[in-house]
Write an enzyme that holds these catalytic residues in place. Structure first.
Site, PDB file in Angstrom:
ATOM      1  N   ASP A  72     110.842  53.798  -9.841  1.00 58.72           N
ATOM      2  CA  ASP A  72     110.228  53.735  -8.517  1.00 58.72           C
ATOM      3  C   ASP A  72     110.073  55.163  -7.967  1.00 58.72           C
ATOM      4  OD1 ASP A  72     109.498  51.543  -6.378  1.00 58.72           O
ATOM      5  OD2 ASP A  72     110.563  53.095  -5.275  1.00 58.72           O
TER       6      ASP A  72
ATOM      7  N   TYR B 205     106.457  58.070   1.185  1.00 58.30           N
ATOM      8  CA  TYR B 205     105.138  57.583   0.783  1.00 58.30           C
ATOM      9  C   TYR B 205     104.026  58.399   1.435  1.00 58.30           C
ATOM     10  CZ  TYR B 205     107.356  53.626  -1.501  1.00 58.30           C
ATOM     11  OH  TYR B 205     108.110  52.849  -2.343  1.00 58.30           O
TER      12      TYR B 205
ATOM     13  N   HIS C 147     111.624  45.382 -11.940  1.00 58.38           N
ATOM     14  CA  HIS C 147     111.451  46.655 -11.256  1.00 58.38           C
ATOM     15  C   HIS C 147     112.790  47.319 -10.949  1.00 58.38           C
ATOM     16  CE1 HIS C 147     109.343  49.610  -8.835  1.00 58.38           C
ATOM     17  NE2 HIS C 147     110.236  49.412  -7.875  1.00 58.38           N
TER      18      HIS C 147
END
Length: 398
Positions: A181, A315, A374
């Protein structure tokens, strides 16, 4: 004057007032009506979040997690103006290989805790002494117990440089790095920067697939399935990513005001993980180590540290770094160390070997395993550990 490079012990001590306030806020939640579909097409399902809220206020034991964390060696140190929290567990095997592992969003060091024993003490977990690692688990800037950056610019590259500083400060002249991630982006940046002492990297998310999708092979059935998975993410799973990449401050007001809002936002990440977590709450049947307890440990960590907005800002940094790189027209520098990669079947897109080799020509180890998604280290810590032993084994004598 305090030494900025000083390494200080850290201990978690949560006030009873903070826990009481959390429970009060959960109890005061204003619930939406039930979704109009039978799946997650409209978002996190009401039954899942209501069961999570019930568990949170009646069964979850934050003090147990606090004790678990405080039983580990934890520290803080200031790097580039930000206080960095990290867990540092040295193996009893002196020839152990130092390893820095980076978590992601919506994760934290919680997702890595069950790998500590197998990685640092392999002889007690089915391994050999020569499989041992000295383990460093930092909390990303703005996440958990690390400080919040007070200026823009903390993108993956800057975090990567901070981690190199941390490993040097811990007196590790040679080490390896791992990430998934957000941690995959940071570890990728470390590989491209090639700091002195970095022997190799291991990844379990091919983050470059988003930018290179049209350049990656799509001839085999596996390659076409991976391409379809990327397309689905971009059209039906990209909401959290887009909001945090463009308006992290806006979503932050909600994430810091409502514990249930924070929980729902964090659960709405990827389809595979969501259904596994939902199953743990609604059916009481966890998949691997994605248990009710550890999921709520992780959410509570975000709530009590008030890091809903600051964690989302990575982000925003990522989007601006990518835009600047595209505007420059310059390709990123190649990874200068050996790359290892493990594909877990439940990943957002399960990258085939051909894709990984396209992004990382220096690929030295690749494997596709039959379980995990994930949150691979969290869900399947034993399998994840086995992969790291195999991936980094050849680098131990280099």
């Amino acid at each position: 004057m305090a030494d900025d490079s000083e390494i200080r012990p850290f201990r978690l001590d949560t006030s009873e007032e903070a826990i009481t306030d959390l429970h009060r806020r959960v109890a005061a939640t204003r619930w939406p009506s039930r979704e109009l579909v039978t799946d997650r097409a409209q978002g996190v399902q009401l039954a899942t979040v209501q069961e999570l809220a019930r568990y949170w206020t009646t069964e979850h034991d934050w003090r147990a997690f606090e004790a678990k964390l405080n039983a580990l060696p934890q520290y803080t140190t200031e790097i580039d103006g930000v206080e960095i929290h990290f867990i540092h567990v040295r193996s009893r095997h002196e020839d152990a290989l130092p390893l820095v592992m980076t978590h992601g969003w919506p994760g934290s060091v919680v997702e890595l805790l069950d790998t500590i024993g197998p990685l640092t003490d392999p002889t007690a977990h089915g391994g050999r002494a020569e499989d041992a690692f000295h383990l460093v688990l930092p909390s990303l800037p703005g996440y958990g117990f690390s400080g919040e950056p007070t200026e823009p610019g903390w993108d993956s590259g800057r975090i990567a440089r901070a981690w190199a500083t941390l490993m040097a400060r811990l007196d590790y002249p040679r080490y390896v790095a791992q990430g998934g991630d957000v941690g995959a982006a940071v570890t990728d940046a470390m590989g491209r920067q090639g700091p002195e002492g970095l022997l190799g990297i291991h990844l379990n998310l091919l983050a470059g697939a988003l930018d290179l999708k049209d350049q990656l092979p799509a001839e085999s059935e596996q390659e076409r399935a991976a391409r379809d998975a990327v397309d689905r993410f971009m059209t039906d799973g990209f909401g959290y990513f887009l909001e945090q990449a463009t308006r992290p401050q806006t979503i932050g007001y909600s994430l810091l005001d409502s514990p249930v809002g924070l929980a729902a936002w964090m659960l709405d990440h990827d389809t595979d993980s969501y259904y596994k977590i939902s199953r743990a709450f609604v059916d009481g049947e966890p998949v691997g180590n994605l248990t009710r307890e550890t999921v709520v440990d992780n959410i509570t960590l975000y709530w009590l540290t008030g890091t809903g907005a600051s964690s989302a800002r990575w982000y925003w940094e990522f989007a601006r770094f990518k835009a600047a790189a595209q505007a420059s027209g310059q390709a990123p520098p190649p990874v200068s160390v050996p790359v290892a990669f493990t594909t877990f079947p439940g990943e957002i897109w399960a990258a085939p070997r051909s894709w990984v080799e396209t992004v990382y020509p220096s690929l030295g180890y690749f494997n596709e395993v039959d379980a995990g998604g994930h949150f691979a280290a969290w869900e399947e810590p034993d399998l994840f550990t086995t992969e790291l032993r195999a991936a980094f084994g050849p680098l131990r004598k280099s």
